[in-house]
Write an enzyme that holds these catalytic residues in place. Structure first.
Site, PDB file in Angstrom:
ATOM      1  N   GLU A  86      14.862  88.664  -0.127  1.00 28.37           N
ATOM      2  CA  GLU A  86      15.332  88.100   1.157  1.00 28.37           C
ATOM      3  C   GLU A  86      14.561  88.789   2.275  1.00 28.37           C
ATOM      4  O   GLU A  86      14.670  90.011   2.464  1.00 28.37           O
ATOM      5  CB  GLU A  86      16.841  88.300   1.383  1.00 28.37           C
ATOM      6  CG  GLU A  86      17.715  87.496   0.434  1.00 28.37           C
ATOM      7  CD  GLU A  86      17.474  86.008   0.508  1.00 28.37           C
ATOM      8  OE1 GLU A  86      17.342  85.445   1.620  1.00 28.37           O
ATOM      9  OE2 GLU A  86      17.355  85.388  -0.569  1.00 28.37           O
ATOM     10  N   SER A  87      13.783  88.000   3.020  1.00 27.86           N
ATOM     11  CA  SER A  87      12.826  88.591   3.960  1.00 27.86           C
ATOM     12  C   SER A  87      13.463  89.568   4.935  1.00 27.86           C
ATOM     13  O   SER A  87      12.941  90.672   5.141  1.00 27.86           O
ATOM     14  CB  SER A  87      12.069  87.505   4.735  1.00 27.86           C
ATOM     15  OG  SER A  87      12.963  86.705   5.486  1.00 27.86           O
ATOM     16  N   LYS A 144       5.150  78.793 -10.754  1.00 28.73           N
ATOM     17  CA  LYS A 144       5.592  80.183 -10.783  1.00 28.73           C
ATOM     18  C   LYS A 144       5.534  80.795 -12.177  1.00 28.73           C
ATOM     19  O   LYS A 144       5.921  80.164 -13.164  1.00 28.73           O
ATOM     20  CB  LYS A 144       7.036  80.275 -10.264  1.00 28.73           C
ATOM     21  CG  LYS A 144       7.160  79.883  -8.795  1.00 28.73           C
ATOM     22  CD  LYS A 144       8.599  79.826  -8.321  1.00 28.73           C
ATOM     23  CE  LYS A 144       8.652  79.198  -6.929  1.00 28.73           C
ATOM     24  NZ  LYS A 144      10.011  79.006  -6.430  1.00 28.73           N
ATOM     25  N   CYS A 194       3.025  81.894   3.413  1.00 26.68           N
ATOM     26  CA  CYS A 194       4.483  81.814   3.546  1.00 26.68           C
ATOM     27  C   CYS A 194       4.954  82.613   4.758  1.00 26.68           C
ATOM     28  O   CYS A 194       4.746  83.834   4.818  1.00 26.68           O
ATOM     29  CB  CYS A 194       5.158  82.352   2.282  1.00 26.68           C
ATOM     30  SG  CYS A 194       6.946  82.480   2.456  1.00 26.68           S
ATOM     31  N   VAL A 250       9.534  84.243  -2.613  1.00 27.07           N
ATOM     32  CA  VAL A 250       8.879  85.387  -1.988  1.00 27.07           C
ATOM     33  C   VAL A 250       9.417  85.489  -0.553  1.00 27.07           C
ATOM     34  O   VAL A 250       9.880  84.488  -0.011  1.00 27.07           O
ATOM     35  CB  VAL A 250       7.335  85.255  -1.966  1.00 27.07           C
ATOM     36  CG1 VAL A 250       6.799  85.275  -3.389  1.00 27.07           C
ATOM     37  CG2 VAL A 250       6.864  84.032  -1.210  1.00 27.07           C
TER      38      VAL A 250
END
Lengths: 208, 244
Positions: A85-86, A59, A32, A72
């Site tokens: 939230e990246s 999941k 990802c 993720v």
């Protein structure tokens, strides 16, 4: 720092225990790109962490308690605090941990990085319209396309599965006559790239 | 009378000069909710500033040198540095200016406020669509339903936290970032969308007590006057309510 290559946890798996003191946990998935952002920052800052990979196609039920959106990356610390939230996870790590600061101290320089990020995010998410310029293909789509064509040529285009609007855009682009008539053959491109990276002077003529 | 009560600049206007030292300039429009966020932060932190209102239907040519798409709000300081995107502008002001900090100091609490902001992202679009539908005489039951659902999500947060404000017991940045759309519910004709969310109504009441929010409250009749002209495509809409 291990677990980055561990099998993912899926439906029916037992929820992981508390995060040990002195470590931070990241819920991730090996392929990802959004989670990759967080892993990069953890590595760059030398932050002690453990990785739990999540099977994004299956999941675990308990994962939605960590992040109601079920995505993720997610950070969890030993106090049970959860961040998702990246971009938010990356900024949190930069602020909460010592060592080299990745975001500039100067408020204007920091704002500039955020403005560039917003523009980049708009390319990635492209929420509003089918094409970048509106409902039909136009200049901006041709200007952006070549980099995404590389993804196809390198057989990496699976990764846009995480950004469905972008995936739809790529599919629409590949139907365009101009795009399809000039489409790079993946084998030829890979042959070129191999030679190019070896600084071979014949690289540019590969396949001719 | 708020300090942004000046006539807009439009096509053919002379570009403004450099920003004097000790001041920061905001390119704005009196009725824009995004610019409202930035005005709230300037007010809350007591930052010395000047406002230049832009005629959004007749943008000055020079304005595109401040923002590539001519959007507002944009901040410009005396070093000619430009900052745009309302959330980025608000954070810049909190970082760059001393005094009261609107974002919490704790890194986790800061991250929490940013996660909360993500929960809000559908609200601006939905409120705008409701306004347009109502003004064009169309029904908007589905839109209002969707908006109520978003408000339910926010209600859950307040319930779970058991605090008056979104950041805790005191007003903070996240509350100011949400506020402009809630101030507009009444004048947009969709105030009934908070009928089933009591904690949110309490939050609205508490916000209306805040000195910063109060200082910038837009008069309902003036807002309605603006909306009437705006939906008639009248370029003078943006200056409605200003003296001669």
């Amino acid at each position: 720092m291990s677990g980055g290559s561990a099998r993912s946890l899926g439906k029916g798996s037992a929820p992981p225990g508390q995060v040990p003191e002195g470590l931070i946990r990241v819920y991730s998935m090996r392929f990802c790109p959004f989670a990759k952002r967080t892993l990069l920052v953890l590595k760059a800052k030398g932050i002690g962490h453990e990785v739990i990979n999540i099977n994004l196609k299956n999941k675990p039920e308990w994962f939605f308690k960590k992040n109601p959106f079920g995505l993720v990356p997610v950070l969890e610390n030993s106090q049970g605090q959860v961040i998702y939230e990246s971009a938010i996870t990356c900024e949190y790590l930069d602020e909460a941990y010592p060592g080299k600061k990745l975001l500039p101290d100067d408020p204007y320089e920091k704002a500039c990085q955020k403005m560039v990020f917003e523009l980049f995010s708009k390319v990635l998410t492209n929420k509003k319209t089918t094409f970048f310029g509106g409902s039909s293909l136009s200049m901006i789509d041709y200007l952006i396309w070549p980099w995404f064509e590389w993804l196809v040529a390198l057989e990496l285009n699976e990764y846009v599965n995480h950004t469905p609007n972008l995936k739809l855009w790529m599919e629409a682009m590949m139907k365009d006559p101009a795009v399809s008539s000039l489409f790079i053959d993946p084998k030829a491109f890979q042959g070129f790239l191999d030679l190019y990276l070896q600084n071979n002077l014949e690289a540019c003529d590969y396949g001719l | 009378v708020t300090d942004d009560a000046t006539r807009t600049l439009g096509k053919g206007s002379a570009p403004p000069g450099p920003v004097p030292e000790g001041l920061i300039r905001l390119y704005s429009m009196r009725f824009c909710p995004y610019a409202h966020r930035t005005r709230l932060v300037l007010q809350a932190k007591g930052i010395r500033h000047e406002v230049i209102n832009i005629n959004l239907r007749n943008k000055p040519e020079w304005y595109f040198t401040k923002h590539p798409f001519g959007k507002i709000p944009v901040l410009e300081n005396s070093k000619c540095q430009l900052i745009y995107e309302s959330v980025i502008a608000c954070e810049y002001l909190d970082d760059a200016y001393p005094g009261r900090k609107l974002y919490p100091c704790d890194s986790y609490e800061r991250a929490r406020q940013k996660m909360l902001l993500d929960l809000f992202y559908k609200v601006p679009h939905l409120t705008k669509e409701c306004l347009i539908a109502l003004r064009c005489g169309r029904e908007c039951t589905d839109l209002k339903l969707a908006l109520r659902q978003e408000f339910c999500n926010l209600e859950e947060i307040l319930g779970y936290q058991n605090t008056v404000f979104f950041g805790g017991d005191c007003i903070s940045m996240i509350d100011y970032l949400f506020w402009p759309w809630f101030e507009r519910l009444d004048v947009y004709g969709i105030a009934d969308c908070v009928n089933h969310t009591p904690a949110l109504r309490l939050w609205i009441a508490a916000m209306k007590q805040d000195p910063t929010v109060c200082a910038l409250l837009i008069d309902k009749n003036i807002f309605l006057g603006f909306l009437n002209l705006y939906f008639q495509n009248n370029p003078d809409a943006f200056d409605y309510g200003l003296g001669c």
